[in-house]
Design a protein around this motif. Structure first.
Motif, PDB file in Angstrom:
ATOM      1  N   UNK A  16      20.995  18.374  27.197  1.00 47.37           N
ATOM      2  CA  UNK A  16      20.202  17.173  26.931  1.00 47.37           C
ATOM      3  C   UNK A  16      18.767  17.490  26.537  1.00 47.37           C
ATOM      4  N   UNK A  17      18.392  18.753  26.579  1.00 47.06           N
ATOM      5  CA  UNK A  17      16.999  19.125  26.382  1.00 47.06           C
ATOM      6  C   UNK A  17      16.585  19.276  24.924  1.00 47.06           C
ATOM      7  N   UNK A  18      15.299  19.006  24.663  1.00 48.09           N
ATOM      8  CA  UNK A  18      14.717  19.324  23.358  1.00 48.09           C
ATOM      9  C   UNK A  18      14.429  20.815  23.263  1.00 48.09           C
ATOM     10  N   UNK A  43       4.041  12.564  15.989  1.00 48.02           N
ATOM     11  CA  UNK A  43       2.817  12.233  15.263  1.00 48.02           C
ATOM     12  C   UNK A  43       2.063  13.499  14.872  1.00 48.02           C
ATOM     13  N   UNK A  44       1.361  13.426  13.753  1.00 41.53           N
ATOM     14  CA  UNK A  44       0.546  14.547  13.291  1.00 41.53           C
ATOM     15  C   UNK A  44      -0.925  14.153  13.319  1.00 41.53           C
ATOM     16  N   UNK A  45      -1.778  15.057  13.823  1.00 40.77           N
ATOM     17  CA  UNK A  45      -3.201  14.766  13.927  1.00 40.77           C
ATOM     18  C   UNK A  45      -3.887  14.781  12.576  1.00 40.77           C
ATOM     19  N   UNK A  46      -3.317  15.493  11.622  1.00 36.23           N
ATOM     20  CA  UNK A  46      -3.915  15.592  10.288  1.00 36.23           C
ATOM     21  C   UNK A  46      -2.812  15.923   9.299  1.00 36.23           C
ATOM     22  N   UNK A  47      -3.145  15.814   8.025  1.00 37.43           N
ATOM     23  CA  UNK A  47      -2.192  16.194   6.983  1.00 37.43           C
ATOM     24  C   UNK A  47      -2.036  17.710   7.012  1.00 37.43           C
ATOM     25  N   UNK A  52       2.295  22.594  18.246  1.00 40.63           N
ATOM     26  CA  UNK A  52       2.752  21.386  18.915  1.00 40.63           C
ATOM     27  C   UNK A  52       2.086  21.322  20.280  1.00 40.63           C
ATOM     28  N   UNK A  53       1.361  20.226  20.533  1.00 38.92           N
ATOM     29  CA  UNK A  53       0.682  20.031  21.811  1.00 38.92           C
ATOM     30  C   UNK A  53       1.481  19.046  22.656  1.00 38.92           C
ATOM     31  N   UNK A  54       1.795  19.460  23.882  1.00 37.88           N
ATOM     32  CA  UNK A  54       2.517  18.598  24.820  1.00 37.88           C
ATOM     33  C   UNK A  54       1.871  18.752  26.199  1.00 37.88           C
ATOM     34  N   UNK A  75       8.975  10.442  24.816  1.00 39.94           N
ATOM     35  CA  UNK A  75       8.791   9.865  23.481  1.00 39.94           C
ATOM     36  C   UNK A  75       7.312   9.680  23.177  1.00 39.94           C
ATOM     37  N   UNK A  76       6.885  10.205  22.041  1.00 40.42           N
ATOM     38  CA  UNK A  76       5.490  10.063  21.620  1.00 40.42           C
ATOM     39  C   UNK A  76       4.537  11.011  22.300  1.00 40.42           C
TER      40      UNK A  76
END
Length: 357
Positions: free
Chosen positions: A295-297, A269-273, A281-283, A349-350
Motif C-alpha cells: 500500500x506504500x508510495x 505540487x511544484x514550487x516552481x517551473x 521532493x520535500x515531505x 495527500x498534498x
C-alpha cells in the motif's frame, strides 16, 4: 509614493562591507501593526538589515522609508524607531522606573510626564509592582520586560527586537513569546523581530521573511512558509523535512509528475517551473504514515526508533541508501514494527512538494 498600509518600505537595499556584500537587493513591505520576523541562520544578513532600519548601519544602495518618509539620511536618534537588543543594557544603579524614564528625560520630557509614562508602560508589561526595585533584583524575563517598557515609552512608530529572548531558558522563552505577541497587539505598532529560532518565528509572527546568504528567500505567513516552501533552503531550514532526489517527468500548471526513488510514478505540487530532469521532493515527517508494503508510495526498512514523549521519531532507510524520518503521535494504540522490518510509507495527500535549489 506613500503606501497607506505599509509602516516600513525597504526598497532595493544593498549593504557592502568593502568587497563583501552582506545584503543583496532587499525589498520588503512591513505593514502597520504587524509582527514581522526576519528569520535565518547566523550570517544570513538579518541583524544587518535590522541595523540598517535603525540607522546603526548606512545602506550602500537603495532606501528605507517610514510611513512614506525616507529614513536614509536620518541618524538613529532622529528616527522614531526603538530597538531591544539581546543584552538588555539596563542601568544597575537605577530603579526599574528610573530605567524606563531615562530616555524620556534625555529627550526633554518633564519629570511629571516621564513618571506618568513610565507608570503606564510598567503596567502594560505587568511590572508596576516592581517599579522601585533594581534590575539585579529581577529575573531574566522581568528584565526583558523592563527593556521593552523602556523601548516603548517614547512612543516609537516601529519597535525592532534583535533576538531578545536568546538569553532566557526554554520555558521562560515560551511564556514570554505569548506576552510579547499580546504586547504587540495592545500597542498597535509594527514589531520587527530578528531570530534564528524557527519555533519563535512560527508561533509569534504575522509574516516571516526567511533570509539566507544576504538574500530574501521567501516571505509569507507561518503556514505558507512551512507548508509551501519555495526552495530547498527554506524547506530545510524551517522545521524538519525529508528531501528526496527524484526524477522530474513534467510540470504542468503547477503540478509535477515525477518518479520516486523506487521508480513509482507520483504527482505533487511544484514550487516552481522545473524542467525535466532532477528535483527534490520535500515531505514533512508528520505528513507520512506506516502501512503495508503493497500500500506504500515508498518501501523502506526501519533503522531506528526515538521516543520523545509526545512523539516517536522513526528513522528509515530506502533501498537506494537515502534516509527518511517520520514523526508519529504517541498513543496507546500506536504499534510500530521493530528495527530491521521492511514497511510501506504512505504520503499524505498534498503533503509532498517538488522543489529546486
Amino acid at each position: 509614493m506613500t503606501k497607506p498600509d505599509v509602516a516600513i518600505d525597504i526598497d532595493h537595499v544593498v549593504k557592502r562591507y568593502g568587497s563583501v556584500t552582506a545584503l543583496h537587493n532587499i525589498s520588503l513591505d512591513i505593514r502597520q501593526n504587524e509582527f514581522f520576523t526576519l528569520l535565518g541562520p547566523s550570517g544570513c544578513g538579518k541583524t544587518t538589515l535590522l541595523r540598517c532600519i535603525a540607522g546603526f548601519e548606512e545602506v550602500s544602495d537603495g532606501s528605507i522609508a517610514l510611513d512614506g518618509s525616507d529614513l536614509t539620511p536620518l541618524p538613529p536618534h532622529k528616527r522614531p524607531i526603538n530597538t531591544v537588543f539581546q543584552q538588555y543594557a539596563l542601568f544597575p544603579h537605577m530603579t526599574v522606573e528610573e530605567n524606563v524614564m531615562f530616555g524620556l528625560l534625555n529627550s526633554g520630557w518633564s519629570k511629571y510626564e516621564a513618571v506618568r509614562r513610565a507608570d503606564d508602560m510598567l503596567k502594560l508589561v505587568q511590572l508596576d509592582d516592581f517599579a522601585k526595585r533594581k534590575p539585579t533584583q529581577l529575573s531574566g524575563g522581568q528584565q526583558q520586560r523592563v527593556a521593552l517598557a523602556r523601548a516603548l515609552a517614547p512612543r516609537p512608530k516601529v519597535l525592532l527586537l534583535d533576538e531578545p529572548l536568546s538569553a532566557l531558558d526554554l520555558k521562560l522563552r515560551q511564556s514570554v513569546r505569548v506576552q510579547l505577541k499580546q504586547l504587540q497587539r495592545e500597542t498597535g505598532i509594527a514589531f520587527i523581530f530578528v531570530t534564528h529560532d524557527q519555533e519563535e518565528a512560527l508561533t509569534m509572527s504575522d509574516r516571516i521573511a526567511v533570509m539566507g546568504n544576504g538574500y530574501i528567500q521567501q516571505v509569507g505567513t507561518p503556514k505558507e512558509i512551512y507548508e509551501a516552501p519555495v526552495n530547498r533552503f527554506v524547506a530545510d531550514f524551517i522545521g524538519e523535512t525529508n528531501l528526496l532526489d527524484v526524477e522530474v517527468i513534467s510540470v504542468v500548471d503547477g503540478t509535477a509528475s515525477i518518479k520516486l526513488p523506487g521508480g513509482q510514478p507520483f504527482s505533487c505540487p511544484a514550487a516552481a517551473v522545473v524542467n525535466s530532469g532532477k528535483g527534490h521532493l520535500s515531505v514533512r515527517p508528520e505528513r507520512m504514515s506506516l502501512c503495508a508494503q503493497e500500500e506504500g508510495d515508498l518501501i523502506a526498512t526501519i533503522s531506528e526508533q526515538v521516543y520523545l514523549g509526545t512523539d516517536i521519531h522513526v528513522q528509515l532507510l530506502l533501498a537506494d541508501g537515502e534516509t527518511m524520518a517520520i514523526r508519529l503521535q504517541n498513543s496507546e494504540s500506536l504499534s510500530i514494527p521493530e528495527v530491521g522490518k521492511t514497511v510501506g510509507l504512505k504520503l499524505e495527500a498534498g503533503a509532498a512538494r517538488l522543489l529546486v535549489d
